[in-house]
Design a protein around this motif. Structure first.
Motif, PDB file in Angstrom:
ATOM      1  N   LEU A 115     -14.989  -4.426   4.060  1.00  0.00           N
ATOM      2  CA  LEU A 115     -14.573  -3.192   3.409  1.00  0.00           C
ATOM      3  C   LEU A 115     -13.831  -2.277   4.373  1.00  0.00           C
ATOM      4  O   LEU A 115     -14.196  -2.154   5.535  1.00  0.00           O
ATOM      5  N   PHE A 116     -12.769  -1.665   3.872  1.00  0.00           N
ATOM      6  CA  PHE A 116     -12.080  -0.593   4.585  1.00  0.00           C
ATOM      7  C   PHE A 116     -11.558   0.361   3.523  1.00  0.00           C
ATOM      8  O   PHE A 116     -11.826   0.182   2.331  1.00  0.00           O
ATOM      9  N   ASN A 117     -10.838   1.393   3.927  1.00  0.00           N
ATOM     10  CA  ASN A 117     -10.407   2.367   2.927  1.00  0.00           C
ATOM     11  C   ASN A 117      -8.974   2.821   3.146  1.00  0.00           C
ATOM     12  O   ASN A 117      -8.401   2.658   4.223  1.00  0.00           O
ATOM     13  N   LYS A 118      -8.434   3.360   2.097  1.00  0.00           N
ATOM     14  CA  LYS A 118      -7.190   4.109   2.148  1.00  0.00           C
ATOM     15  C   LYS A 118      -7.513   5.552   1.745  1.00  0.00           C
ATOM     16  O   LYS A 118      -8.637   5.845   1.319  1.00  0.00           O
ATOM     17  N   PHE A 119      -6.513   6.445   1.879  1.00  0.00           N
ATOM     18  CA  PHE A 119      -6.681   7.821   1.442  1.00  0.00           C
ATOM     19  C   PHE A 119      -5.676   8.119   0.334  1.00  0.00           C
ATOM     20  O   PHE A 119      -4.734   7.350   0.097  1.00  0.00           O
ATOM     21  N   ASP A 120      -5.851   9.262  -0.345  1.00  0.00           N
ATOM     22  CA  ASP A 120      -5.018   9.512  -1.515  1.00  0.00           C
ATOM     23  C   ASP A 120      -3.560   9.818  -1.176  1.00  0.00           C
ATOM     24  O   ASP A 120      -2.700   9.795  -2.051  1.00  0.00           O
ATOM     25  N   ASN A 121      -3.254  10.085   0.115  1.00  0.00           N
ATOM     26  CA  ASN A 121      -1.843  10.233   0.490  1.00  0.00           C
ATOM     27  C   ASN A 121      -1.077   8.926   0.306  1.00  0.00           C
ATOM     28  O   ASN A 121       0.157   8.913   0.206  1.00  0.00           O
ATOM     29  N   ALA A 122      -1.816   7.806   0.265  1.00  0.00           N
ATOM     30  CA  ALA A 122      -1.183   6.496   0.103  1.00  0.00           C
ATOM     31  C   ALA A 122      -0.841   6.193  -1.352  1.00  0.00           C
ATOM     32  O   ALA A 122      -0.046   5.286  -1.627  1.00  0.00           O
ATOM     33  N   LEU A 123      -1.405   6.938  -2.296  1.00  0.00           N
ATOM     34  CA  LEU A 123      -1.157   6.657  -3.713  1.00  0.00           C
ATOM     35  C   LEU A 123       0.316   6.810  -4.061  1.00  0.00           C
ATOM     36  O   LEU A 123       0.988   7.749  -3.638  1.00  0.00           O
ATOM     37  N   SER A 124       0.802   5.869  -4.853  1.00  0.00           N
ATOM     38  CA  SER A 124       2.157   5.938  -5.373  1.00  0.00           C
ATOM     39  C   SER A 124       2.145   5.296  -6.752  1.00  0.00           C
ATOM     40  O   SER A 124       1.094   4.854  -7.232  1.00  0.00           O
ATOM     41  N   ALA A 125       3.293   5.252  -7.385  1.00  0.00           N
ATOM     42  CA  ALA A 125       3.350   4.809  -8.780  1.00  0.00           C
ATOM     43  C   ALA A 125       4.489   3.821  -8.992  1.00  0.00           C
ATOM     44  O   ALA A 125       5.392   3.676  -8.154  1.00  0.00           O
ATOM     45  N   HIS A 126       4.443   3.155 -10.115  1.00  0.00           N
ATOM     46  CA  HIS A 126       5.511   2.243 -10.527  1.00  0.00           C
ATOM     47  C   HIS A 126       6.853   2.981 -10.545  1.00  0.00           C
ATOM     48  O   HIS A 126       6.966   4.098 -11.047  1.00  0.00           O
ATOM     49  N   GLY A 127       7.868   2.346  -9.978  1.00  0.00           N
ATOM     50  CA  GLY A 127       9.207   2.916  -9.999  1.00  0.00           C
ATOM     51  C   GLY A 127       9.533   3.834  -8.846  1.00  0.00           C
ATOM     52  O   GLY A 127      10.701   4.220  -8.677  1.00  0.00           O
ATOM     53  N   ARG A 128       8.552   4.193  -8.047  1.00  0.00           N
ATOM     54  CA  ARG A 128       8.825   5.091  -6.918  1.00  0.00           C
ATOM     55  C   ARG A 128       9.311   4.316  -5.702  1.00  0.00           C
ATOM     56  O   ARG A 128       8.938   3.166  -5.474  1.00  0.00           O
ATOM     57  N   ASP A 129      10.131   4.981  -4.903  1.00  0.00           N
ATOM     58  CA  ASP A 129      10.531   4.432  -3.608  1.00  0.00           C
ATOM     59  C   ASP A 129       9.401   4.639  -2.601  1.00  0.00           C
ATOM     60  O   ASP A 129       8.714   5.664  -2.627  1.00  0.00           O
TER      61      ASP A 129
END
Length: 297
Positions: A115-129
């Motif tokens: 197990l490891f983690n990411k943070f919400d700054n890493a969130l992105s969406a479909h279609g984004r650069d």
């Protein structure tokens, strides 16, 4: 049912994706929507009744047709999408969870989920650069199945674990390999801005009866790089949710990334490793969950 978020008039809105297009939930119910119907996160947190109301709306759309929802219908191709879970409390990743991926990287088969983690700054969406970091020359793709928790789970048994799942989504666990292996902790190479695109849909659990038997694929500029099945997981979805819940409380909206199959750049012989570069277009596709596409810049 396929839920998504999109931005319109400066606000993030909840939609239901249908064969006719995306139905704006707030517009479809008329007037100001109840708080629990304003996002998938809120619906999950509110419990089964909120999801049942969304399912009822989904059923009406199918039965009554697009004409009855003309004012609330949107063209999905024209929408600016947001992550299908807007504010997950936890982003938990499982490493080396596909048998053939562990083998291609020369790693031993783990005895416990890594197990490891990411943070919400890493969130992105479909279609984004997604911006390639200046600090790395080895940005890699990782197609993954995402599990979104639907209700509070603590110390649940494996045979009951899927009852706590709200839905599933595509994830690209983007990884800067040179940063990832700089130390024994992988976090730096995993949590750069935009390195966790998810979506486009949160597909509710009732529409995914067997998450441990889904085809999973990744293409780069149209070339198939990963092609596997979630049945190759070392620790299946039931085991993962149960294992994590034995150590920490999982809350509605929490996102678990279940690992990637073979075919990542890291698994190629060193003389054939060509990492992502400006202009590359990566698509992650899992059976029943749609396609998640991002361009790297």
């Amino acid at each position: 049912m396929k839920l998504l978020h999109y931005r319109e008039d400066g606000k993030i809105k909840l939609g239901i994706a249908t064969v006719h297009g995306v139905v704006d939930v707030e517009a479809a119910v008329g007037g100001e929507a109840a708080p629990e119907l304003k996002s998938a996160d809120a619906a999950l947190a509110a419990g089964g009744e909120a999801l049942d109301r969304l399912r009822e709306l989904d059923r009406r759309i199918a039965e009554e047709g697009p004409a009855a929802f003309k004012e609330s219908l949107r063209n999905e191709a024209e929408l600016s999408l947001e992550p299908c879970v807007v504010r997950p409390g936890k982003l938990i990743c499982v490493g080396l969870n596909y048998r053939r991926h562990a083998e291609e990287t020369g790693s031993p088969i783990p005895a416990y989920p890594i197990l490891f983690n990411k943070f919400d700054n890493a969130l992105s969406a479909h279609g984004r650069d997604i911006r390639l970091p200046k600090t790395s020359d080895k940005t890699d793709y990782e197609a993954e199945l995402g599990i979104v928790i639907g209700r509070t789970a603590f110390d649940v048994a494996p045979e009951e674990a899927l009852d706590y799942v709200g839905g599933y989504c595509n994830v690209n666990d983007v990884s800067a390999r040179d940063l990832q292996v700089r130390t024994s902790q992988w976090l730096l190479g995993k949590s750069l801005d935009g390195f966790c695109p998810i979506g486009p849909y949160l597909v509710t659990a009732d529409a995914v009866p067997e998450p441990n038997s889904l085809g999973i694929r990744c293409t780069v500029n149209g070339e198939l790089r990963q092609s596997s099945n979630t049945s190759d997981m070392i620790f299946d979805c039931r085991t993962i949710v149960s294992y994590i819940s034995r150590h920490m409380t999982l809350q509605p909206g929490d996102l678990i990334m279940t690992g990637t199959p073979e075919g990542v750049v890291l698994g190629y012989p060193e003389d054939r490793q060509v990492y992502l570069k400006t202009g590359d277009i990566v698509t992650v596709e899992i059976d029943g969950l749609g396609s998640l596409t991002n361009r790297f810049i």
